[in-house]
Write a protein that holds these residues in place. Structure first.
Motif: not given
Length: 811
Positions: A556-567, A621-628
């Protein structure tokens, strides 16, 4: 079997008493401890699997703002389910003599769903009676008849109960850790509940589907229809949990299932060790009995008679070891192994169940190994001629006379070198035996440091001091008017009897509520500082699954939609078309940059194809990252959708919207919980490893002494004292043992890395390989201490070697 051969058996057993007793002890300890655990764990699995029908365990639950009316319940039941009231209230509980702040979740006596199982006592029948969950009572030493206080009122404990939906006591289903010391559950009579808890009730309902075998995706569809039906009937739904997502139901059994794999790996390691020992001892026995076998063959005995004769004692040893180990495991060790879980979780009453697989791998496999290896060794050696047996030429000894040593080397050193060169194959066997035993020890010693190290890494990998996950979008930067409007609307929605409101206040609330923009995201009713608002960052999140690299399961992975140029996620550099994955997820699932993989949504029964652009983050780190913006497009959400905030400053939220608050401290709490639950397992593994290691080293080093018994006797004839002989032989073994302990460390680390990767494959998350230097030091120290005990036994054995042995014919 011929009578003369039969008469040799007692004498042979007596002459090799240490060897055969060592084999019996090795088998008994390995079988007893591993079968004890596996029997208890598999029995718990059976108990859990039968609980669903035995105790009518729910298929899901939902909570509403107010008690749902009959029309709302009927609308849900029309979808294909039966709904039951399962109201509760959280209240303070005080145990006399204990100042701990404890919260008790009080239920009415259950008679229809999630039925109670009473371990001791009975259900409350009077106003002043209460039943508490069993493990809480045990942890606080509460007995039937003791008095506790709930909301300042005295109650007598009349029952220790297990509730199938509260096997693990989580305050909230979204909590990261459970607490069986400061949180408990209770049952009281209906009248008592109405008197002490009705005003603070949480309107919780459990439902049982007509089709109890419904697939998860279909259940999620049903639950979506349930939400719509309640909304259409004017109910405000505040929580909805499917049974597979209910930590109170599934957390404990998932823990047991993961530990079973760990112990099966331990058992396989023990079986390999036993097989290794059987090979060594079989070869040693045949070589020692070489002249006897040659004499018997020359006297007319047939090979099958000799094979049967030399198989008799190993067969007896195997039967005794397996029977005693199995009996000891089931009669003695099941209880302490069961308590490893019953001390933390509140399972129903324990029953021991027969498991054919456990019996096969713990008893049948070791016995077949012993018999098969012994028989194979005998068959391979029996191809030799009687003359070869008489001349001891079956041991494949070198006929070159050995290595010539320089004359300038002192005699004691040359003698020890000669002992080593003439027995180098046996010392090589000893090296691998020490490596096997040390691996067993290190496996136990490194478990807790490994868990703690990875917990620290997980805490460090939390990107902000607070990562808030919400049930729905909630704006935190609204104006005062917006906050007042939404607060008024919420008050009207959460007040069951509007007549209780002040008429003037009600009018102003109605006016304010009309200002709410129904097309906009809700606004948080709590005010936060502008500084906190400015540094907070929105994100979106959901959960998907991806295939693990081995084991045939999904991670299981949490998919995060993050802001471009995230702080906060400044390490994420993904473009609008791909994903970045955490290094831990990449390793566990074999994900590579540039490749495309299938991710699965088990709740929607839908798959997504994503291309991995970068592997980022730490090994935990078991997460997955995308642009929001890509996230909302892929998952069919509104462009401005989000369901969380990352913030280094604390934020205040309406609890109705907040799912959880992930902090570095909460991740450390997860580590403490893992340490607590796994600590007893690790300690038990060390308890298994130490005596087995002791027996293993004793058996392997004893073979060297036994093979040199005649040479030891010669030394005594030549006038050497027992102490001098011990120095010459035991010191050679000692040097070999000490050197082996050090040289095998790189081999151990490599093997342990493979073992742990396999063991933890069934656990969620990725545990980075970490071996604490102190764990290696403990293993070395224990190895030295163990050998010191063994060396003492060998010194005694050397003293007993008779002078007459030198006078016997060597051939």
């Amino acid at each position: 079997m011929a009578t003369p051969l039969r008469k040799r058996l007692p004498r042979e057993f007596k002459n090799n008493l240490g060897r055969y007793l060592g084999m019996i002890l090795l088998m008994v300890m390995a079988i007893a401890l591993t079968s004890g655990f596996l029997v208890s764990a598999t029995s718990i699995q059976v108990i859990d699997s039968r609980s669903r029908d035995t105790y009518n365990v729910e298929d899901g639950r939902f909570t509403t703002n107010f008690e749902a009316d009959d029309e709302s319940i009927a609308a849900v039941e029309a979808l294909g389910a039966t709904v039951y009231k399962l109201f509760y209230a959280d209240m303070p509980l005080t145990v006399p003599g204990d100042d701990t702040a404890i919260t008790v979740r009080v239920f009415e006596n259950r008679t229809e769903v999630d039925l109670p199982a009473y371990i001791e006592g009975q259900a409350p029948a009077a106003d002043n009676e209460i039943a508490l969950n069993r493990n809480f009572c045990d942890n606080l030493d509460l007995e039937l008849g003791d008095t506790v206080q709930v909301a300042g009122e005295d109650f007598v404990l009349v029952g220790k109960v297990s509730l199938p939906d509260q096997v693990t006591t989580f305050r909230r289903n979204t909590d990261f850790i459970f607490n069986s010391l400061q949180f408990c559950v209770a049952q009281v009579t209906s009248e008592t509940y109405e008197r002490i808890a009705a005003s603070g009730s949480q309107y919780n309902y459990a439902f049982v589907l007509d089709d109890r075998d419904m697939a998860l995706a279909d259940r999620i569809s049903f639950e979506s229809d349930l939400t719509e039906a309640l909304s259409d009937n004017g109910e405000v739904l505040t929580d909805l949990v499917d049974w597979e997502g209910n930590q109170g139901i599934v957390y404990a059994t998932d823990d047991v299932e993961g530990d079973i794999l760990m112990w099966e790996v331990l058992l396989m390691l023990l079986i390999v060790i036993m097989a290794f020992v059987f090979v060594v001892l079989t070869n040693a026995n045949i070589e020692e009995e070489s002249s006897v076998i040659g004499t018997l063959l020359a006297s007319g005995y047939r090979k099958r008679e000799l094979i049967f004769h030399y198989m008799t004692l190993p067969l007896i040893v195997g039967i005794v070891g397996c029977v005693a180990g199995t009996a000891l495991g089931r009669l003695v060790f099941v209880e302490p192994m069961k308590n490893l879980y019953y001390n933390s979780y509140c399972f129903p009453p324990f029953e021991q169940y027969w498991n054919t697989k456990v019996f096969f791998i713990t008893s049948v496999v070791p016995f077949v190994l012993l018999v098969g290896i012994t028989l194979g060794g005998l068959l391979s050696k029996m191809n030799a001629t009687p003359l070869q047996f008489l001349r001891h030429e079956i041991g494949r000894r070198s006929k070159s006379g050995g290595v010539r040593l320089p004359d300038w080397i002192p005699f004691p050193v040359r003698f020890r070198l000669r002992v080593f060169t003439r027995n180098w194959t046996h010392f090589l066997t000893l090296f691998f035996g020490i490596a096997f035993g040390s691996l067993l020890l290190l496996f136990g010693f490194c478990m807790m440091p490994l868990v703690q190290h990875n917990a620290d890494t997980m805490a460090e990998s939390v990107v902000a001091e607070h990562v808030y996950t919400l049930k729905a979008p909630l704006e935190i930067d609204g104006t005062d008017m917006q906050r007042e409007s939404f607060e008024a609307a919420e008050t009207l929605a959460t007040t069951e009897d509007l007549s209780e409101l002040n008429p003037d206040n009600m009018l102003s609330m109605l006016l304010l509520a009309q200002e709410v923009d129904e097309d906009a995201n809700p606004v948080n009713i709590y005010e936060n500082s502008q500084e906190a608002i400015d540094q907070a960052e929105k994100f979106a999140a959901t959960t998907l699954e991806v295939d693990r690299r081995m084991g045939g399961q999904k991670e299981e992975t949490t998919v995060y939609g993050v802001q471009p140029e995230s702080r906060y996620w400044d390490f994420v550099k993904v473009s609008s078309d791909g994903i970045d994955v955490g290094a831990g997820l990449a390793k566990k699932c074999g994900l590579e940059e540039g490749s495309t993989y299938e991710f699965y949504d088990k709740y929607e029964d839908k798959s997504y194809s994503f291309t991995v652009e970068h592997i980022v983050g730490s090994a935990s780190d078991m997460a997955t990252y995308m642009r929001i913006d890509s996230f909302n497009q892929v998952f069919d959400q509104e462009p401005d959708n989000f369901n969380g905030y990352a913030s280094d400053l604390p934020l205040s939220f309406d609890d109705r919207y907040l799912v959880n608050d992930l902090t570095p401290e909460s991740m450390q709490g997860v580590a403490d919980q893992m340490s607590d639950s796994m600590g007893s397992i690790a300690n038990m593994m060390i308890f298994v490893a130490v005596p087995i290691y002791l027996v293993l080293i004793y058996l392997l080093t004893k073979t060297v002494i036994d093979r040199n018994a005649r040479a030891i006797s010669y030394m005594k004839v030549f006038g050497y004292h027992d102490r001098e002989v011990s120095k010459l032989y035991v010191r050679s073994i000692t040097v070999t043992v000490l050197v082996s302990l050090v040289l095998c460390i790189p081999l151990l680390i490599w093997a342990l890395s493979l073992l742990l990767e396999f063991v933890f494959m069934s656990y969620p998350g990725n545990l980075e390989m970490y071996i604490q230097p102190l764990a290696v030091g403990k293993e070395l120290a224990l190895g030295v201490v163990t050998y010191a005990v063994v060396a003492f036994l060998h010194v005694r054995a050397i003293r007993k070697v008779p002078l007459a042995l030198a006078m016997k014919a060597a051939e």
